[in-house]
Design an enzyme around this catalytic site. Structure first.
Site, mmCIF file in Angstrom:
data_model
loop_
_atom_site.group_PDB
_atom_site.id
_atom_site.type_symbol
_atom_site.label_atom_id
_atom_site.label_comp_id
_atom_site.label_asym_id
_atom_site.label_seq_id
_atom_site.Cartn_x
_atom_site.Cartn_y
_atom_site.Cartn_z
ATOM 1 N N SER A 283 0.820 -1.219 0.000
ATOM 2 C CA SER A 283 0.000 0.000 0.000
ATOM 3 C C SER A 283 0.851 1.266 0.000
ATOM 4 O O SER A 283 0.594 2.198 -0.777
ATOM 5 C CB SER A 283 -0.964 0.000 1.188
ATOM 6 O OG SER A 283 -0.269 -0.151 2.398
ATOM 7 N N ARG B 216 3.629 -5.087 17.423
ATOM 8 C CA ARG B 216 2.267 -4.541 17.415
ATOM 9 C C ARG B 216 1.291 -5.606 17.922
ATOM 10 O O ARG B 216 0.304 -5.293 18.580
ATOM 11 C CB ARG B 216 1.894 -4.077 15.995
ATOM 12 C CG ARG B 216 2.808 -2.984 15.470
ATOM 13 C CD ARG B 216 2.555 -2.697 14.001
ATOM 14 N NE ARG B 216 2.786 -3.879 13.179
ATOM 15 C CZ ARG B 216 2.474 -3.983 11.892
ATOM 16 N NH1 ARG B 216 1.902 -2.950 11.284
ATOM 17 N NH2 ARG B 216 2.730 -5.080 11.216
ATOM 18 N N HIS C 40 5.401 -12.917 7.620
ATOM 19 C CA HIS C 40 5.591 -11.526 7.204
ATOM 20 C C HIS C 40 6.724 -11.447 6.193
ATOM 21 O O HIS C 40 7.655 -12.249 6.239
ATOM 22 C CB HIS C 40 5.914 -10.641 8.407
ATOM 23 C CG HIS C 40 5.621 -9.202 8.150
ATOM 24 N ND1 HIS C 40 6.539 -8.362 7.576
ATOM 25 C CD2 HIS C 40 4.506 -8.474 8.352
ATOM 26 C CE1 HIS C 40 5.999 -7.175 7.455
ATOM 27 N NE2 HIS C 40 4.762 -7.210 7.907
ATOM 28 N N HIS D 219 -2.421 -8.600 2.311
ATOM 29 C CA HIS D 219 -1.959 -7.365 2.979
ATOM 30 C C HIS D 219 -3.029 -6.976 4.000
ATOM 31 O O HIS D 219 -3.275 -7.713 4.937
ATOM 32 C CB HIS D 219 -1.701 -6.315 1.892
ATOM 33 C CG HIS D 219 -0.989 -5.091 2.327
ATOM 34 N ND1 HIS D 219 -0.265 -5.012 3.490
ATOM 35 C CD2 HIS D 219 -0.880 -3.861 1.754
ATOM 36 C CE1 HIS D 219 0.244 -3.800 3.612
ATOM 37 N NE2 HIS D 219 -0.117 -3.071 2.574
ATOM 38 N N ASP E 141 -2.140 -8.577 12.451
ATOM 39 C CA ASP E 141 -3.499 -8.957 12.062
ATOM 40 C C ASP E 141 -4.022 -10.169 12.823
ATOM 41 O O ASP E 141 -5.225 -10.424 12.852
ATOM 42 C CB ASP E 141 -3.557 -9.265 10.557
ATOM 43 C CG ASP E 141 -3.228 -8.042 9.731
ATOM 44 O OD1 ASP E 141 -3.470 -6.929 10.209
ATOM 45 O OD2 ASP E 141 -2.710 -8.211 8.611
HETATM 46 N N1 CMX Z 1 0.671 -20.031 6.404
HETATM 47 C C1 CMX Z 1 1.045 -20.941 5.481
HETATM 48 N N2 CMX Z 1 2.039 -20.747 4.603
HETATM 49 C C2 CMX Z 1 2.723 -19.609 4.702
HETATM 50 C C3 CMX Z 1 2.434 -18.631 5.668
HETATM 51 C C4 CMX Z 1 1.347 -18.864 6.536
HETATM 52 N N3 CMX Z 1 0.946 -17.986 7.441
HETATM 53 N N4 CMX Z 1 3.293 -17.609 5.523
HETATM 54 C C5 CMX Z 1 4.095 -17.928 4.496
HETATM 55 N N5 CMX Z 1 3.736 -19.126 3.989
HETATM 56 C C6 CMX Z 1 4.272 -19.778 2.824
HETATM 57 C C7 CMX Z 1 4.068 -18.905 1.616
HETATM 58 O O1 CMX Z 1 2.758 -19.004 1.100
HETATM 59 C C8 CMX Z 1 5.135 -19.411 0.688
HETATM 60 O O2 CMX Z 1 4.667 -20.601 0.107
HETATM 61 P P1 CMX Z 1 4.955 -20.943 -1.443
HETATM 62 O O3 CMX Z 1 6.446 -20.941 -1.574
HETATM 63 O O4 CMX Z 1 4.308 -22.267 -1.634
HETATM 64 O O5 CMX Z 1 4.315 -19.821 -2.217
HETATM 65 C C9 CMX Z 1 6.268 -19.759 1.629
HETATM 66 O O6 CMX Z 1 5.675 -19.912 2.929
HETATM 67 C C10 CMX Z 1 7.355 -18.711 1.718
HETATM 68 O O7 CMX Z 1 6.758 -17.472 1.977
HETATM 69 P P2 CMX Z 1 7.511 -16.411 2.902
HETATM 70 O O8 CMX Z 1 8.765 -16.022 2.206
HETATM 71 O O9 CMX Z 1 7.635 -16.939 4.284
HETATM 72 O O10 CMX Z 1 6.478 -15.220 2.973
HETATM 73 P P3 CMX Z 1 6.212 -14.086 1.904
HETATM 74 O O11 CMX Z 1 7.146 -12.979 2.199
HETATM 75 O O12 CMX Z 1 6.170 -14.639 0.521
HETATM 76 O O13 CMX Z 1 4.731 -13.676 2.265
HETATM 77 C C11 CMX Z 1 2.928 -13.116 3.703
HETATM 78 C C12 CMX Z 1 4.435 -12.957 3.422
HETATM 79 C C13 CMX Z 1 2.533 -12.168 4.827
HETATM 80 C C14 CMX Z 1 2.152 -12.753 2.436
HETATM 81 C C15 CMX Z 1 2.674 -14.583 4.100
HETATM 82 O O14 CMX Z 1 3.386 -14.896 5.271
HETATM 83 C C16 CMX Z 1 1.191 -14.876 4.303
HETATM 84 O O15 CMX Z 1 0.486 -15.159 3.338
HETATM 85 N N6 CMX Z 1 0.690 -14.823 5.584
HETATM 86 C C17 CMX Z 1 -0.702 -14.986 5.867
HETATM 87 C C18 CMX Z 1 -1.491 -13.730 5.491
HETATM 88 C C19 CMX Z 1 -1.168 -12.575 6.427
HETATM 89 O O16 CMX Z 1 -1.140 -12.709 7.640
HETATM 90 N N7 CMX Z 1 -0.949 -11.371 5.846
HETATM 91 C C20 CMX Z 1 -0.745 -10.140 6.626
HETATM 92 C C21 CMX Z 1 0.655 -9.611 6.517
HETATM 93 C C22 CMX Z 1 0.804 -8.303 7.227
HETATM 94 C C23 CMX Z 1 0.622 -7.134 6.259
HETATM 95 O O17 CMX Z 1 1.357 -7.051 5.256
HETATM 96 O O18 CMX Z 1 -0.221 -6.315 6.483
#
Ligand code: CMX
Length: 430
Positions: free
Chosen positions: A234, A319, A310, A264, A367
């Protein structure tokens, strides 16, 4: 005239000379990092390519606002945080009062915004309403008007500050209005001059709050979500749009559109759904074993565990901890809070085990808990949660834009490459 303006003005020469003389003047061609193929294919993760002085996220210690850990700011109010984001200082009483008066004077929402919001389909997502409401006021942009009249580049920041104050002043009424319109909760509640910005927002939502705890939560929420560096979806979107000198109404609306995504800002809504699904399945708080089964079965379906992980953080989000302390103080008996607590005991271990090391951050982010606290006070329309997040994050969008214009930052324009270009470059390297 608020002293915020004068404070920013007085800091600009030093900020510019730091960039011009100390950084660019001495090190313009110095290499500070490499870009790997994985980063090019992986969302530019971790590439250092943007200046942002309002906040910094340490992977282990979390968010710092102008160098101050955000948990140390948990007792400030959002107006103070905006001032801090813009100047590096917490305002004294007098400066705070002037800023609050300025916000009050600019708080009237144009009538057409309500017409626009009322005309949308009844099932429009509150984030869509929020983004449209901001964009519908674009015609009032002071930056746009002054730019059209030939404003000097050196004055862009000031018109951006004016647009910021105009937008921020109206956020409580707009956001609370969206809540009341979207969920058919009756008349809009008027602005109360005796209240602060966050207190007004809480009051205008119309949530019963006899002890003032909900208003306290809203203030905390607005402080904790205010900014998170410049590279998140964002903030980056907002920065890119504003770098084209599209005014803040465009830039804020665009940033909100990025915030609306489930990876996000929308994650907080997904988190509470997840918590409530657990509550429904086990008719209350499950045992640790049941919780583990639920988490594992979610992962086996190929879904993420919302609120965990994250892109930058590698430890429990401070937070989250600040909200957790609030929850312990005010609603430790609430079952949704107890589920959140139990998830914290189970999920990191399961993610480490199940992910086989691929999940970079198995710890909770903000979150994972925010929705359950709002839910406790009766704000149970979770489609709305990202709007709350947005109200806060606009403070960061605006502060970052004011800084960028003060530094006369150029248009943002990274280079993209085609598969063919990349393969060719890699072959040559070999
Ligand atoms: N549950 C299951 N799998 C997860 C996970 C979770 N909470 N967090 C990461 N992973 C997975 C990813 O989907 C990714 O899988 P693939 O390789 O199969 O695509 C793998 O682990 C590696 O990802 P990462 O490097 O650890 O995380 P990213 O930087 O790619 O993504 C985020 C970060 C936040 C999108 C991811 O951790 C996620 O989807 N979390 C759940 C949603 C969430 O809580 N989002 C809020 C984030 C806060 C914000 O930005 O506001």
């Amino acid at each position: 005239m608020p002293r915020l303006r004068e404070k920013i003005r007085s800091r600009i020469p030093k900020m510019r000379s730091t960039i011009k003389d100390e950084i660019l003047g001495k090190y313009a061609d110095t290499v500070i990092g490499n870009v790997t193929v994985k980063q090019v294919c992986g969302g530019m993760r971790g590439i250092k390519g943007l200046l942002c002085n309002s906040s910094y996220v340490d992977p282990y210690k979390g968010l710092h606002i102008r160098g101050i850990p955000v948990v140390e700011l948990a007792n400030q109010i959002p107006e103070e945080i905006f001032y801090l984001l813009c100047t590096g200082e917490i305002p004294d009483k007098d400066d705070l009062k002037r800023l609050q008066e300025e916000l009050y004077l600019r708080s009237k929402v144009p009538d057409h915004v309500w017409d626009v919001l009322h005309s949308l389909p009844k099932d429009t997502h509150p984030m869509t309403m929020f983004s449209i409401a901001i964009l519908s006021m674009e015609g009032n942009s002071i930056f746009k008007e002054k730019y059209g009249a030939g404003m000097r580049k050196a004055d862009y920041w000031e018109a951006t500050l004016d647009d910021s104050l105009e937008i921020i002043a109206k956020l409580p009424a707009i956001a609370a209005g969206i809540y009341r319109i979207r969920f058919s909760l009756g008349d809009l509640i008027p602005y109360d001059k005796s209240l602060d910005w966050g207190g007004n927002f809480a009051k205008m939502l119309g949530i019963p709050d006899p002890k003032g705890e909900f208003a306290e939560l809203v203030r905390l929420y607005l402080v904790l979500h205010c900014d998170h560096e410049g590279g998140n979806v964002s903030a980056f979107t907002s920065r890119v749009v504003n770098s084209a000198l599209s005014n803040l109404y465009y830039a804020v609306s665009a940033g909100l559109n990025g915030l609306a995504g489930p990876l996000h800002g929308l994650a907080n809504q997904e988190c509470l759904k997840f918590v409530l699904a657990i509550h429904e399945k086990y008719d209350g708080v499950p045992s640790k074993e049941e919780m583990r089964d639920f988490v594992l079965s979610t992962l086996k379906l190929g879904k993420v565990i919302p609120g965990y992980g994250h892109a930058v953080l590698r430890a429990t989000d401070p937070r989250y901890t600040a909200f957790f302390e609030f929850g312990k103080k005010y609603c430790s008996k609430e079952e949704t809070f107890q589920i959140v607590k139990k998830l914290f005991e189970i999920v990191p271990g399961v993610l480490k085990e199940y992910g086989g090391g691929k999940i970079a951050d198995p710890w909770p982010n903000v979150d994972a808990i925010s929705g359950s606290l709002l839910f406790h006070y009766g704000l149970d329309m979770f489609d709305y949660y990202t709007v709350m997040f947005g109200v806060s994050r606009v403070l960061g969008f605006c502060a970052q834009a004011i800084m960028a214009r003060a530094l006369q930052a150029p248009i943002i324009r990274p280079k993209s490459v085609t598969n063919e270009w990349l393969i060719d470059a890699l072959k040559k390297k070999k």
